[in-house]
Design an enzyme around this catalytic site. Structure first.
Site, PDB file in Angstrom:
ATOM      1  N   SER A  52       0.826  -1.221   0.000  1.00 26.97           N
ATOM      2  CA  SER A  52       0.000   0.000   0.000  1.00 26.97           C
ATOM      3  C   SER A  52       0.857   1.266   0.000  1.00 26.97           C
ATOM      4  O   SER A  52       2.010   1.268   0.441  1.00 26.97           O
ATOM      5  CB  SER A  52      -0.911   0.006   1.227  1.00 26.97           C
ATOM      6  OG  SER A  52      -1.661  -1.183   1.284  1.00 26.97           O
TER       7      SER A  52
HETATM    8  N1  SAM Z   1      -0.240  -4.697   3.915  1.00 29.73           N
HETATM    9  C1  SAM Z   1       0.442  -5.322   2.810  1.00 29.73           C
HETATM   10  C2  SAM Z   1       1.841  -4.780   2.645  1.00 29.73           C
HETATM   11  O1  SAM Z   1       2.266  -3.915   3.436  1.00 29.73           O
HETATM   12  O2  SAM Z   1       2.527  -5.256   1.748  1.00 29.73           O
HETATM   13  C3  SAM Z   1      -0.323  -5.149   1.530  1.00 29.73           C
HETATM   14  C4  SAM Z   1      -1.530  -5.980   1.508  1.00 29.73           C
HETATM   15  S1  SAM Z   1      -2.236  -6.193  -0.086  1.00 29.73           S
HETATM   16  C5  SAM Z   1      -2.906  -4.614  -0.418  1.00 29.73           C
HETATM   17  C6  SAM Z   1      -3.634  -7.198   0.377  1.00 29.73           C
HETATM   18  C7  SAM Z   1      -3.283  -8.583   0.776  1.00 29.73           C
HETATM   19  O3  SAM Z   1      -4.444  -9.204   1.295  1.00 29.73           O
HETATM   20  C8  SAM Z   1      -2.800  -9.460  -0.376  1.00 29.73           C
HETATM   21  O4  SAM Z   1      -1.548  -9.998  -0.071  1.00 29.73           O
HETATM   22  C9  SAM Z   1      -3.874 -10.540  -0.471  1.00 29.73           C
HETATM   23  O5  SAM Z   1      -3.375 -11.787  -0.879  1.00 29.73           O
HETATM   24  C10 SAM Z   1      -4.398 -10.561   0.950  1.00 29.73           C
HETATM   25  N2  SAM Z   1      -5.739 -11.125   1.127  1.00 29.73           N
HETATM   26  C11 SAM Z   1      -6.847 -10.967   0.363  1.00 29.73           C
HETATM   27  N3  SAM Z   1      -7.881 -11.639   0.883  1.00 29.73           N
HETATM   28  C12 SAM Z   1      -7.432 -12.245   2.026  1.00 29.73           C
HETATM   29  C13 SAM Z   1      -8.025 -13.072   3.029  1.00 29.73           C
HETATM   30  N4  SAM Z   1      -9.315 -13.447   2.989  1.00 29.73           N
HETATM   31  N5  SAM Z   1      -7.260 -13.489   4.046  1.00 29.73           N
HETATM   32  C14 SAM Z   1      -5.965 -13.143   4.134  1.00 29.73           C
HETATM   33  N6  SAM Z   1      -5.331 -12.367   3.214  1.00 29.73           N
HETATM   34  C15 SAM Z   1      -6.065 -11.907   2.173  1.00 29.73           C
END
Ligand code: SAM
Length: 208
Positions: A52
């Protein structure tokens, strides 16, 4: 990054600003993107996911209202960068990532910087992490079609859930504070518009 993108845009929590000064964001992206790591935008990581924008990381972290003594939950470990910021701000961090390859890489990144107060597990974070609940604060770093009730139930009274809620192309960033035993008794604050990748899972979006 901290002066131009965070302080200038109203981030005031001293602990958040210090954490963002300390954690080396370039170590959480591919080497070819390292030069862009401190720019004011999200960047791609593996599997069509993103790390993000720094301002959004700071805004969400500030909304968690952490003092250093809390147990917190993060849904969506991604690169592990936001997890590292939370590890600076709370006592213990539990983080769930649905894509195993990302969880493995996030773990490596966090170990290399000695963040040993973090537990990561692979799975559907829309269920939360019941065995470790209640949490003082929960952060969801993917866009959800709704407020997942199971996550509210895993907040302590007074606990905060920070989550983007909306459709697949844009969301409102919400801060929800649990006011009583009744999980419907919530204070809701809007933190602005945002655009996150999908929260995919039983209580999120379908993977289709
Ligand atoms: N906070 C992270 C960083 O600093 O790199 C970025 C997160 S990214 C925007 C969103 C993440 O949420 C992705 O890695 C995706 O695979 C994960 N995600 C989506 N749905 C999910 C779920 N139900 N449970 C766990 N992770 C999930």
């Amino acid at each position: 990054m901290v002066d131009a993108q965070l302080r200038a845009r109203g981030i005031e929590d001293r602990r958040v600003l210090t954490a963002m000064e300390k954690v080396p964001r370039h170590l959480f992206v591919d080497e070819v993107l390292a030069e862009q790591a401190y720019n004011d935008n999200p960047l791609p990581i593996d599997r069509q996911q993103t790390i993000s924008q720094p301002y959004i990381v700071a805004l969400m972290s500030e909304a968690m209202e952490l003092t250093g003594k809390e147990k917190v939950l993060e849904i969506g470990s991604g690169s592990g960068y936001q997890t590292a910021i939370l590890a600076e701000l709370a006592e213990r961090v539990f983080s769930i990532e649905r894509i195993a390859a990302l969880a493995t890489r996030a773990r490596k990144n966090l170990d290399s910087l000695c963040y040993y107060n973090v537990a990561i597990r692979v799975g559907d974070g829309t269920y939360g992490w019941r065995e470790e609940s209640p949490f003082a604060a929960i952060m969801v770093t993917a866009g959800s079609p709704q407020i997942p009730k199971l996550l509210i139930e895993q907040l302590e009274i007074g606990g905060r859930l920070v989550i983007p809620v909306g459709d697949r192309s844009s969301q409102a960033l919400l801060k929800l504070t649990r006011l009583s035993e009744n999980p419907n008794d919530l204070k809701q604050e809007g933190l602005g518009g945002c655009r996150f990748v999908d929260l995919i899972g039983e209580h999120g979006w379908d993977n289709s």
